[in-house]
Design a protein around this motif. Structure first.
Motif, PDB file in Angstrom:
ATOM      1  N   CYS A  64      -0.795  -8.078  -3.894  1.00 31.80           N
ATOM      2  CA  CYS A  64      -1.937  -7.159  -3.968  1.00 31.80           C
ATOM      3  C   CYS A  64      -1.428  -5.754  -3.671  1.00 31.80           C
ATOM      4  O   CYS A  64      -0.813  -5.530  -2.627  1.00 31.80           O
ATOM      5  CB  CYS A  64      -3.012  -7.540  -2.960  1.00 31.80           C
ATOM      6  SG  CYS A  64      -3.736  -9.167  -3.226  1.00 31.80           S
TER       7      CYS A  64
ATOM      8  N   LEU B 246      -8.990  -3.946   0.202  1.00 33.70           N
ATOM      9  CA  LEU B 246      -7.554  -3.844   0.489  1.00 33.70           C
ATOM     10  C   LEU B 246      -7.328  -3.682   1.989  1.00 33.70           C
ATOM     11  O   LEU B 246      -6.469  -4.353   2.582  1.00 33.70           O
ATOM     12  CB  LEU B 246      -6.948  -2.664  -0.291  1.00 33.70           C
ATOM     13  CG  LEU B 246      -5.458  -2.406  -0.109  1.00 33.70           C
ATOM     14  CD1 LEU B 246      -4.632  -3.620  -0.505  1.00 33.70           C
ATOM     15  CD2 LEU B 246      -5.023  -1.180  -0.919  1.00 33.70           C
TER      16      LEU B 246
ATOM     17  N   THR C 279       0.851  -1.187   0.000  1.00 35.17           N
ATOM     18  CA  THR C 279       0.000   0.000   0.000  1.00 35.17           C
ATOM     19  C   THR C 279       0.883   1.233   0.000  1.00 35.17           C
ATOM     20  O   THR C 279       2.079   1.156   0.296  1.00 35.17           O
ATOM     21  CB  THR C 279      -0.925   0.024   1.234  1.00 35.17           C
ATOM     22  OG1 THR C 279      -0.115  -0.016   2.433  1.00 35.17           O
ATOM     23  CG2 THR C 279      -1.857  -1.185   1.240  1.00 35.17           C
TER      24      THR C 279
ATOM     25  N   GLN D  29      -7.593  -1.418  -4.442  1.00 42.17           N
ATOM     26  CA  GLN D  29      -8.370  -0.622  -3.485  1.00 42.17           C
ATOM     27  C   GLN D  29      -9.843  -0.521  -3.900  1.00 42.17           C
ATOM     28  O   GLN D  29     -10.709  -0.220  -3.088  1.00 42.17           O
ATOM     29  CB  GLN D  29      -7.773   0.784  -3.323  1.00 42.17           C
ATOM     30  CG  GLN D  29      -7.975   1.725  -4.510  1.00 42.17           C
ATOM     31  CD  GLN D  29      -6.894   1.565  -5.563  1.00 42.17           C
ATOM     32  OE1 GLN D  29      -6.028   0.717  -5.433  1.00 42.17           O
ATOM     33  NE2 GLN D  29      -6.923   2.396  -6.594  1.00 42.17           N
TER      34      GLN D  29
END
Length: 457
Positions: free
Chosen positions: A404, A423, A272, A382
């Motif tokens: 991811c 997410l 992220t 997301q």
């Protein structure tokens, strides 16, 4: 609980598409399903959209509740749940309610649902009538129309604020060794393990990285119990010198990401961070390194949701891969950047795409597959729900690694917020799984222009 404390929860269609068994989540309160919701579920169940399966599951759940009920019982409510439960589910014939909300002619279904809520609100006072919807604009419209209580569906919401989301690492003040002092250290080949008391590292979990401000120590939690935890000593210097397909980390956050991406013991890596922090290029570089150079996987599968929330990729010409190319420009841009110094960039890209067996797939067609010995990159996730991410992750078979990545500040779905995004859900759900690692890539490295824009716009 007294009758005045019991609430009526009116569910919007998107709640049952998000969680088909949401009707069981309200315990001692009363759930109301407007007839319009059933009409919309019926229309969606026969469509080719990804959510058609969830619509069918929701319809079957409702049919199981009402199959032996009389019309009066359906309108009054059927008790659901375990023995002793008091919560009910009922169906409201909202077509017969006099319209007070007539805005948005193309949103007749939404208008009928709002009218149903206002009708119940007036009829059932002083009991609270709450509209539950994941559509952010629907929540705004409801408040503007006079609905007193409007909520998002929070049963599957694991955190209240996205700032509480784990970043995948902890940074200690000063020197880590000054804080720890003596500890049990074991050496096994090139691996050094330190065993320290559990209370030395608060709120830790498997594969969390541990850093200190002295720019010296870096480790990763590889074992823990109630009293102790084991740290694999990596050192910042070693992290910053990891390399994948010619790409070296530009900061310590990228160093942690590369370490997780190249570790064969980690099956799921979640990246992220803001735009330009290097999520896609690191994932692609690690994939090429392990597929082409090391032969650890047979192929690279790249997938992401299409703008219509993974519902359709339309009538673009060509094969599935060719249809997906417009949505995977970030990946092809990354491949081009990795080979920009080659004598013939286009030739190198074609060679590598063939050599690494890179396949571009749509989320639509992931259900039912079993992906073996592959490196899977799921970009821009997301915008996916927890259900959609579950569909993809459960496809991964033996010898498959999945990455991811996403930016919670760039959610395009009208039904998701940073705290309800899939997410966020998988970061929290997988943080205690020994086969996963999550890293928040702090800092924009794309360019000084991108960095300034991220910080000031």
């Amino acid at each position: 609980m007294g009758d005045a404390e019991r609430k009526f929860f009116v569910l919007d269609t998107n709640i049952l598409l998000h969680e088909p068994f949401a009707i069981y989540s309200f315990q001692e309160h009363d759930v109301v399903i407007p007839m319009t919701v059933l009409e919309e579920l019926d229309r969606i169940k026969d469509s080719k959209r990804d959510v058609s399966r969830d619509a069918r599951v929701a319809i079957r759940a409702l049919e199981g509740i009402f199959k032996d009920a009389t019309p009066d019982q359906i309108s009054e409510g059927i008790v659901v749940g375990n023995e002793g439960a008091t919560g009910t589910v009922s169906i409201l014939v909202d077509f017969e309610i006099k319209e007070t909300v007539q805005a948005f002619a193309d949103k007749a279904g939404d208008n009928r649902i709002l009218n149903a809520v206002l009708f119940l609100q007036a009829k059932r006072t002083p009991r609270k009538v709450v509209l539950v919807t994941k559509d952010i604009n629907m929540r705004l419209r409801a408040k503007g129309a006079g609905v007193l209580y409007v909520e998002d569906y929070r049963t599957d919401q694991l955190i209240d604020d996205v700032s509480l989301l784990t970043k995948g690492f902890q940074v200690f003040e000063g020197s880590f060794w000054d804080r720890v002092g003596q500890c049990d250290t074991q050496n096994s080949g090139r691996t050094t393990l330190h065993t320290v008391p559990r209370e030395m590292v608060d709120n830790t979990y498997m594969n969390q990285y541990v850093l200190d401000e002295s720019d010296d120590f870096a480790g990763r939690v590889v074992g823990l119990n109630d009293n102790e935890l084991q740290l694999k000593d990596i050192s910042r210097e070693r992290l910053m010198h990891r390399e994948a397909w010619g790409v070296r980390p530009k900061n310590i956050y990228q160093g942690m990401a590369v370490d997780a991406l190249l570790d064969p013991s980690i099956d799921l890596v979640i990246l992220t961070g803001p735009a330009g922090c290097g999520k896609t290029i690191l994932a692609m570089a690690a994939a090429l390194e392990q597929v082409v150079e090391k032969g650890m996987y047979d192929k690279i599968i790249v997938t992401r949701n299409t703008p219509e929330i993974a519902e359709s990729i339309g009538f673009l010409p060509g094969t599935e891969e060719e249809k997906m190319l417009p949505w995977l420009g970030a990946v092809t841009d990354t491949l081009e950047a990795l080979h920009k110094n080659d004598e013939c960039t286009d030739g190198s890209m074609r060679y590598i795409m063939d050599k690494a067996n890179i396949q571009f797939k749509s989320v639509n067609f992931m259900r039912g597959r079993s992906i073996q010995n592959a490196f899977v990159i799921l970009d821009e996730c997301q915008n996916l729900t927890a259900s959609q991410l579950k569909t993809i992750i459960t496809r991964c078979g033996e010898g498959t690694k999945i990455v991811c990545s996403g930016n919670l500040a760039q959610i395009d779905s009208p039904y998701l917020t940073p705290v309800t995004s899939g997410l966020t859900y998988i970061v929290e759900r997988f943080k205690n799984f020994e086969g996963s690692a999550s890293v928040y890539l702090n800092g924009v490295v794309r360019s000084r222009l991108a960095e300034f824009a991220e910080e000031n716009l």
